[in-house]
Motif scaffolding. Structure first.
Motif, mmCIF file in Angstrom:
data_model
loop_
_atom_site.group_PDB
_atom_site.id
_atom_site.type_symbol
_atom_site.label_atom_id
_atom_site.label_comp_id
_atom_site.label_asym_id
_atom_site.label_seq_id
_atom_site.Cartn_x
_atom_site.Cartn_y
_atom_site.Cartn_z
ATOM 1 N N LEU A 80 1.470 52.801 -24.892
ATOM 2 C CA LEU A 80 0.193 52.132 -24.924
ATOM 3 C C LEU A 80 0.426 50.479 -24.506
ATOM 4 C CD1 LEU A 80 -1.575 53.850 -27.878
ATOM 5 C CD2 LEU A 80 -2.165 53.949 -25.415
ATOM 6 N N ALA A 81 1.170 49.876 -25.434
ATOM 7 C CA ALA A 81 1.548 48.340 -24.864
ATOM 8 C C ALA A 81 2.179 48.133 -23.674
ATOM 9 C CB ALA A 81 2.579 47.811 -26.004
ATOM 10 N N PHE A 82 2.936 48.812 -23.034
ATOM 11 C CA PHE A 82 3.186 48.814 -21.900
ATOM 12 C C PHE A 82 2.124 49.053 -20.787
ATOM 13 C CE2 PHE A 82 4.292 51.366 -17.951
ATOM 14 C CZ PHE A 82 5.372 50.713 -17.317
ATOM 15 N N ALA A 83 1.418 49.938 -20.872
ATOM 16 C CA ALA A 83 0.081 50.358 -20.140
ATOM 17 C C ALA A 83 -0.680 48.988 -20.130
ATOM 18 C CB ALA A 83 -0.563 51.377 -20.518
ATOM 19 N N GLU A 84 -0.864 48.483 -21.310
ATOM 20 C CA GLU A 84 -1.710 47.256 -21.208
ATOM 21 C C GLU A 84 -1.338 45.990 -20.783
ATOM 22 O OE1 GLU A 84 -4.800 46.378 -25.113
ATOM 23 O OE2 GLU A 84 -2.726 47.279 -25.585
ATOM 24 N N ALA A 139 -11.416 50.483 -20.371
ATOM 25 C CA ALA A 139 -11.368 49.290 -20.411
ATOM 26 C C ALA A 139 -11.080 48.624 -19.132
ATOM 27 C CB ALA A 139 -10.282 48.653 -21.626
ATOM 28 N N GLY A 140 -10.860 49.484 -18.089
ATOM 29 C CA GLY A 140 -10.794 48.958 -16.843
ATOM 30 C C GLY A 140 -8.945 48.848 -16.392
ATOM 31 N N LYS A 141 -8.122 49.326 -17.182
ATOM 32 C CA LYS A 141 -6.627 49.453 -16.812
ATOM 33 C C LYS A 141 -6.428 50.366 -15.742
ATOM 34 C CE LYS A 141 -4.017 47.155 -18.440
ATOM 35 N NZ LYS A 141 -3.813 45.671 -17.963
#
Ligand SMILES: Cc1ncc(COP(=O)(O)O)c(C=O)c1O
Length: 366
Positions: free
Chosen positions: A180-184, A215-217
């Motif tokens: 999740l942190a990587f994707a963010e 959120a637009g990622k």
């Protein structure tokens, strides 16, 4: 001029995809009755197909003189409900494989770079190469995805990152929080493709990407009806993400890429809760049985979150693969993934698992 000279140069060094060996081939090669052969090579569902899907398909057969709904509206609407998203966020493919290919064709060109693990699903290489783009592969230490190495490989040219979660052929998963942190953190010019063909087997340990998508990622998720729902032969898979990318992909696909029976089967299978339960419970039991058996045989294996297990056989893996076929058991050799000492074994029914362990024991004793 021969055909090779005429062919698109990008396919010059592209290997053909080698699937698990079909039962009929092995029957002919080894002179075995095909009805006695067990295929544990392609991560298919050993418990059959969703009965609800089969019933619905039988009823739909009479309508096959007509084209299917090219927009697959009924299936997209049902998926939207299932995932609490909107129908415009879904692309239906002739298998999730097609969705991966179409995404690559939609996004990539000769200037693009695509990052993925060096021992990951071979279709990423095919999709990247066909689009004329450059593959940037990163090592996969301990059979898992190295998110740090992937992040370090990102350049201004990177357009797609393919991550399989759980991984095929290893069966490992990414740490959910790290993923999740990587994707963010990903830059805005990169699309993260999460290939979750086996996610349902991972006991909820694959992170939910929908909040980040909202959120637009730039994240798309690929899923399939081939594994959990037992519909591999129908070819039905899908991808979800932002509706803008889905709309672009719809420009690239064939008008009727998803056929009537595939759409019908997928639609019915989503509601087949009993079959899903049966498959998940049977797979869990099968993993336990196989792992205990491998331990007894002193074979190292990679703990799995999917419906297959990567087993270390040793330098004789190829021979063992052939000997298993002689005994009517098809598994998958891993030479093509640069793991020539391993075999990948799809978790089977109790009978199949027992037969496989007995045959392995007999072959290894020799
Ligand atoms: C990691 C992975 N992704 C995608 C697919 C393609 O699945 P399908 O095209 O059947 O939906 C497979 C099939 O084996 C797979 O292993």
């Amino acid at each position: 001029m021969n055909y090779k000279d005429l062919a698109n140069k990008v396919i010059e060094n592209l290997p053909e995809y080698v699937p698990g060996k079909p039962v009929e081939y092995v029957a002919r090669e080894f002179g075995i009755d095909p009805s006695t052969i067990e295929k544990m090579a392609s991560n298919e569902n050993p418990f059959g197909a969703s009965p609800k899907a089969i019933k619905a398909v039988k009823a739909a057969l009479a309508g096959t003189n007509m084209y299917p709904d090219g927009a697959a509206i009924a299936l997209r609407e049902r998926l939207a409900k299932f995932w609490d998203l909107s129908p415009e966020q879904f692309f239906i493919g002739n298998g999730s494989n097609e969705a991966l290919m179409i995404l690559a064709q939609t996004i990539l060109n000769r200037d693009s770079e695509v990052i993925y693990g060096d021992k990951s699903f071979i279709v990423y290489k095919i999709a990247t190469t066909l689009a004329g783009a450059k593959s940037v592969t990163v090592p996969m230490p301990d059979f898992s995805t190295d998110l740090k190495a992937i992040e370090a490989a990102i350049t201004a040219k990177t357009r797609i990152i393919f991550i399989t979660n759980p991984n095929n052929p290893q069966g490992t998963i990414c740490d959910p929080q790290e993923l999740l942190a990587f994707a963010e953190r990903l830059p805005d010019h990169v699309i993260l493709v999460l290939d979750e063909a086996y996610a349902e087997f991972a006991d909820g340990k694959t992170p939910d990407m929908r909040p980040l998508i909202a959120a637009g990622k730039k994240i798309v998720v690929a899923r399939t009806f081939s594994k959990l729902y037992g519909l591999a032969g129908f070819r039905c898979g899908y991808m979800f993400g932002n509706k803008e990318i889905i709309a672009l992909m719809n420009r690239v696909r064939q008008p009727f890429n998803s056929n009537l029976l595939a759409q019908t089967a997928g639609l019915a299978a989503i509601d087949d809760v009993a079959f899903v339960k049966k498959t998940l419970a049977g797979t869990k039991k099968g993993i336990k049985k196989l792992c205990a058996g491998f331990k007894k045989l002193k074979l190292d294996y990679v703990p799995t979150y999917a419906n297959f297990i990567l087993v270390h056989i040793g330098p004789d893996a190829k021979e063992v693969f052939v000997e298993l076929q002689r005994r009517g058991l098809i598994v998958r050799p891993m030479g093509g993934y640069d793991m020539p000492e391993h075999l990948r074994i799809t978790v089977g029914t109790p009978k199949q698992n027992e037969r496989l362990l007995a045959a392995l024991g007999e072959i290894l004793k020799r």
